[in-house]
Design an enzyme around this catalytic site. Structure first.
Site, PDB file in Angstrom:
ATOM      1  N   TYR A  53      12.096  13.728 -32.181  1.00  9.94           N
ATOM      2  CA  TYR A  53      11.591  12.701 -31.245  1.00  9.94           C
ATOM      3  C   TYR A  53      10.081  12.501 -31.362  1.00  9.94           C
ATOM      4  O   TYR A  53       9.525  11.582 -30.763  1.00  9.94           O
ATOM      5  CB  TYR A  53      11.937  13.049 -29.783  1.00  9.94           C
ATOM      6  N   LEU A 192      23.823   6.648 -19.701  1.00  7.97           N
ATOM      7  CA  LEU A 192      23.870   5.284 -19.162  1.00  7.97           C
ATOM      8  C   LEU A 192      24.302   4.314 -20.266  1.00  7.97           C
ATOM      9  O   LEU A 192      24.124   3.099 -20.133  1.00  7.97           O
ATOM     10  CB  LEU A 192      22.489   4.892 -18.604  1.00  7.97           C
ATOM     11  N   ILE A 230      21.480  13.861 -19.046  1.00  7.50           N
ATOM     12  CA  ILE A 230      20.034  13.837 -19.326  1.00  7.50           C
ATOM     13  C   ILE A 230      19.577  12.394 -19.553  1.00  7.50           C
ATOM     14  O   ILE A 230      19.124  12.045 -20.654  1.00  7.50           O
ATOM     15  CB  ILE A 230      19.693  14.736 -20.536  1.00  7.50           C
ATOM     16  N   LYS A 232      17.435   9.187 -20.015  1.00 12.25           N
ATOM     17  CA  LYS A 232      16.032   8.969 -20.367  1.00 12.25           C
ATOM     18  C   LYS A 232      15.482   7.891 -19.427  1.00 12.25           C
ATOM     19  O   LYS A 232      16.120   6.861 -19.208  1.00 12.25           O
ATOM     20  CB  LYS A 232      15.924   8.498 -21.811  1.00 12.25           C
ATOM     21  N   ASN A 242      17.621   7.725 -10.791  1.00 14.19           N
ATOM     22  CA  ASN A 242      18.543   8.689 -11.402  1.00 14.19           C
ATOM     23  C   ASN A 242      18.565   9.987 -10.599  1.00 14.19           C
ATOM     24  O   ASN A 242      19.621  10.602 -10.418  1.00 14.19           O
ATOM     25  CB  ASN A 242      18.152   8.939 -12.861  1.00 14.19           C
TER      26      ASN A 242
HETATM   27  P1  NAP Z   1      20.240   6.473 -21.689  1.00 13.49           P
HETATM   28  O1  NAP Z   1      19.669   7.622 -20.947  1.00 13.49           O
HETATM   29  O2  NAP Z   1      21.693   6.186 -21.597  1.00 13.49           O
HETATM   30  O3  NAP Z   1      19.471   5.103 -21.330  1.00 13.49           O
HETATM   31  C1  NAP Z   1      18.071   5.033 -21.344  1.00 13.49           C
HETATM   32  C2  NAP Z   1      17.663   3.593 -21.007  1.00 13.49           C
HETATM   33  O4  NAP Z   1      18.073   3.265 -19.668  1.00 13.49           O
HETATM   34  C3  NAP Z   1      16.169   3.365 -21.055  1.00 13.49           C
HETATM   35  O5  NAP Z   1      15.963   2.068 -21.570  1.00 13.49           O
HETATM   36  C4  NAP Z   1      15.728   3.448 -19.597  1.00 13.49           C
HETATM   37  O6  NAP Z   1      14.612   2.621 -19.325  1.00 13.49           O
HETATM   38  C5  NAP Z   1      16.940   2.871 -18.904  1.00 13.49           C
HETATM   39  N1  NAP Z   1      17.143   3.427 -17.557  1.00 13.49           N
HETATM   40  C6  NAP Z   1      17.102   4.730 -17.196  1.00 13.49           C
HETATM   41  N2  NAP Z   1      17.418   4.891 -15.907  1.00 13.49           N
HETATM   42  C7  NAP Z   1      17.641   3.641 -15.412  1.00 13.49           C
HETATM   43  C8  NAP Z   1      17.996   3.165 -14.138  1.00 13.49           C
HETATM   44  N3  NAP Z   1      18.193   3.982 -13.113  1.00 13.49           N
HETATM   45  N4  NAP Z   1      18.142   1.809 -13.976  1.00 13.49           N
HETATM   46  C9  NAP Z   1      17.944   0.961 -15.029  1.00 13.49           C
HETATM   47  N5  NAP Z   1      17.614   1.374 -16.264  1.00 13.49           N
HETATM   48  C10 NAP Z   1      17.464   2.709 -16.464  1.00 13.49           C
HETATM   49  O7  NAP Z   1      19.915   6.592 -23.259  1.00 13.49           O
HETATM   50  P2  NAP Z   1      19.323   7.659 -24.301  1.00 13.49           P
HETATM   51  O8  NAP Z   1      17.856   7.725 -24.246  1.00 13.49           O
HETATM   52  O9  NAP Z   1      19.970   7.320 -25.603  1.00 13.49           O
HETATM   53  O10 NAP Z   1      19.952   9.068 -23.856  1.00 13.49           O
HETATM   54  C11 NAP Z   1      19.320   9.968 -22.969  1.00 13.49           C
HETATM   55  C12 NAP Z   1      18.773  11.185 -23.679  1.00 13.49           C
HETATM   56  O11 NAP Z   1      19.795  11.876 -24.401  1.00 13.49           O
HETATM   57  C13 NAP Z   1      17.761  10.852 -24.784  1.00 13.49           C
HETATM   58  O12 NAP Z   1      16.536  10.423 -24.272  1.00 13.49           O
HETATM   59  C14 NAP Z   1      17.727  12.171 -25.511  1.00 13.49           C
HETATM   60  O13 NAP Z   1      16.973  13.137 -24.782  1.00 13.49           O
HETATM   61  C15 NAP Z   1      19.215  12.521 -25.535  1.00 13.49           C
HETATM   62  N6  NAP Z   1      19.896  12.042 -26.758  1.00 13.49           N
HETATM   63  C16 NAP Z   1      20.354  12.970 -27.630  1.00 13.49           C
HETATM   64  C17 NAP Z   1      21.009  12.586 -28.794  1.00 13.49           C
HETATM   65  C18 NAP Z   1      21.525  13.632 -29.734  1.00 13.49           C
HETATM   66  O14 NAP Z   1      21.850  13.314 -30.895  1.00 13.49           O
HETATM   67  N7  NAP Z   1      21.619  14.865 -29.307  1.00 13.49           N
HETATM   68  C19 NAP Z   1      21.223  11.225 -29.075  1.00 13.49           C
HETATM   69  C20 NAP Z   1      20.770  10.287 -28.152  1.00 13.49           C
HETATM   70  C21 NAP Z   1      20.119  10.704 -26.992  1.00 13.49           C
HETATM   71  P3  NAP Z   1      13.080   3.136 -19.181  1.00 13.49           P
HETATM   72  O15 NAP Z   1      12.835   4.148 -20.272  1.00 13.49           O
HETATM   73  O16 NAP Z   1      12.310   1.886 -19.335  1.00 13.49           O
HETATM   74  O17 NAP Z   1      12.881   3.721 -17.814  1.00 13.49           O
END
Ligand code: NAP
Length: 276
Positions: A53, A192, A230, A232, A242
Site C-alpha cells: 500500500y 462495502l 476493515i 477503508k 462506519n
Molecule cells: P471498501 O472499504 O469496501 O470501500 C472503501 C470506499 O468506500 C472508499 O471510497 C470510501 O471513501 C468509501 N466509504 C467508506 N465508508 C463509507 C461510508 N460510510 N459511506 C460512504 N462511503 C464510504 O473498500 P477497500 O478499500 O477495497 O477495502 C477495505 C480495506 O480492505 C482496504 O483499505 C485494505 O485495508 C483491505 N483490502 C485488502 C485486500 C487484500 O488483498 N488483502 C484487498 C482489498 C482491500 P473515502 O475513502 O473517501 O472515505
C-alpha cells in the site's frame, strides 16, 4: 430492530477488534496520517495496512500522533507476493516494522498465495518471526480452502485469520465454512464492495429502517456472521458512520433477507488470483 448511538469499544474476537480501518489506496501521507489518527480517536483499535500500500510510514505516524497507546492498537500488515522467499519475508517484515515505528505486529499476513509464495519456505519464515515474538499472530489473505488447508498443515503457529473479499454481494459461504472448520477468523476486505453496496435497494431500505446508512447495514450484517470488517475511509464522516455501525443489530429476519440477495459482485479480481 436495534439501533443505539455510538459505542465505547468494538467487541473483540480472539483479541482482534471486529471493526478496523482499511488503508488501501490511502497513499497521500497527510490524508493517511489524519485518517488513522481520527479513526483511533473515534474509538477504532484495529488498523490494516500492507507493504504494497506504500503507506506504512504514514500509518505509523498516524498511530504515534493519536492520543491512544500503541499497545491498545491491533496493527496488521501483509507481506507482498515478491517478498515471500524465506530471507525476504524476514528482511522485509523488519523493514515494515521500521516504517511503522513499532517493535512488533499484532498480525502479519501472507498477502496472496502467488508470486514467490512457497508454503514450506514462506511459512517457515512466518514461524520464525512468530518464535522471535516480532509477530503475535500469523494470517493469510486471499487463500481458498485448499491453500488454507495446506497452510494449517505446514505452519507450526496457528493460522489466526484469512482476509478475503466479503460483503453482501459476495458472501463466501464455502470459504467461511472452511475457516470455521480450522478455527480461523475471517476478516472481510472491501466490506462495502468498494461502494457497490450503496446502490442495493434492499440495503437502502434497511438503512432507512435502522436509521443508518447502507454501509452501516453491510457492516452490521458482517458482524452478525461473526466476521471482522476493515472498511477503508478517509472522509471523517465515513470514519464515524462506519464506527456507528457497531450500534446496529440486525434482526435475524433481516439478516436472512440480505443472505437471499442473488446479485454477485467481486471487486478485487486480478488475473493471478487463485480462483482465476
Ligand atoms: P471498501 O472499504 O469496501 O470501500 C472503501 C470506499 O468506500 C472508499 O471510497 C470510501 O471513501 C468509501 N466509504 C467508506 N465508508 C463509507 C461510508 N460510510 N459511506 C460512504 N462511503 C464510504 O473498500 P477497500 O478499500 O477495497 O477495502 C477495505 C480495506 O480492505 C482496504 O483499505 C485494505 O485495508 C483491505 N483490502 C485488502 C485486500 C487484500 O488483498 N488483502 C484487498 C482489498 C482491500 P473515502 O475513502 O473517501 O472515505
Amino acid at each position: 430492530m436495534t439501533r443505539t448511538t455510538g459505542s465505547a469499544a468494538a467487541p473483540l474476537t480472539n483479541g482482534m477488534p471486529v471493526l478496523g480501518l482499511g488503508t488501501w489506496q490511502n497513499t497521500d501521507p497527510e490524508e493517511c496520517r489524519t485518517a488513522v489518527r481520527e479513526a483511533l480517536e473515534t474509538g477504532y483499535r484495529h488498523v490494516d495496512t500492507a507493504q504494497a500500500y506504500d503507506n506504512e510510514t504514514a500509518v505509523g505516524e498516524g498511530i504515534a500522533a493519536a492520543d491512544v497507546p500503541r499497545e491498545d492498537v491491533f496493527l496488521a500488515t501483509k507481506v507482498w507476493t515478491a517478498n515471500l522467499a524465506f530471507d525476504d519475508v524476514l528482511s522485509t517484515t523488519r523493514a515494515s516494522l521500521d516504517r511503522l515505528g513499532v517493535d512488533s505486529l499484532d498480525l502479519l499476513y501472507v498477502h496472496w498465495p502467488t508470486g514467490q509464495y512457497d508454503p514450506e519456505e514462506t511459512l517457515a519464515a512466518f514461524d520464525e518471526l512468530s518464535d522471535e515474538g516480532i509477530v503475535e499472530r500469523v494470517g493469510v489473505s486471499n487463500f481458498g480452502p485448499q491453500h488454507l488447508e495446506e497452510a494449517v498443515d505446514v505452519l507450526d503457529a496457528p493460522v489466526f485469520a484469512n482476509q478475503v473479499e466479503l460483503h453482501p454481494l459476495l458472501p463466501q459461504e464455502e470459504l467461511r465454512t472452511a475457516c470455521a472448520a480450522h478455527d480461523v477468523e475471517v476478516v472481510a476486505y472491501s466490506p462495502l464492495a468498494r461502494g457497490a453496496v450503496f446502490d442495493v435497494p434492499l440495503l437502502q431500505e434497511l438503512a432507512n429502517d435502522y436509521d443508518t446508512s447502507p454501509a452501516g447495514v453491510s457492516l452490521a450484517w458482517l458482524r452478525a456472521k461473526g466476521v471482522t470488517a476493515i472498511p477503508k475511509a478517509t472522509a471523517t464522516a465515513h470514519i464515524r458512520d462506519n464506527w456507528e455501525s457497531l450500534g446496529v443489530t440486525l434482526d435475524d429476519a433481516d439478516v436472512a433477507r440480505i443472505d437471499a440477495l442473488e446479485t454477485r459482485d467481486r471487486r478485487v479480481d486480478p488475473d493471478w488470483a487463485p480462483w482465476n
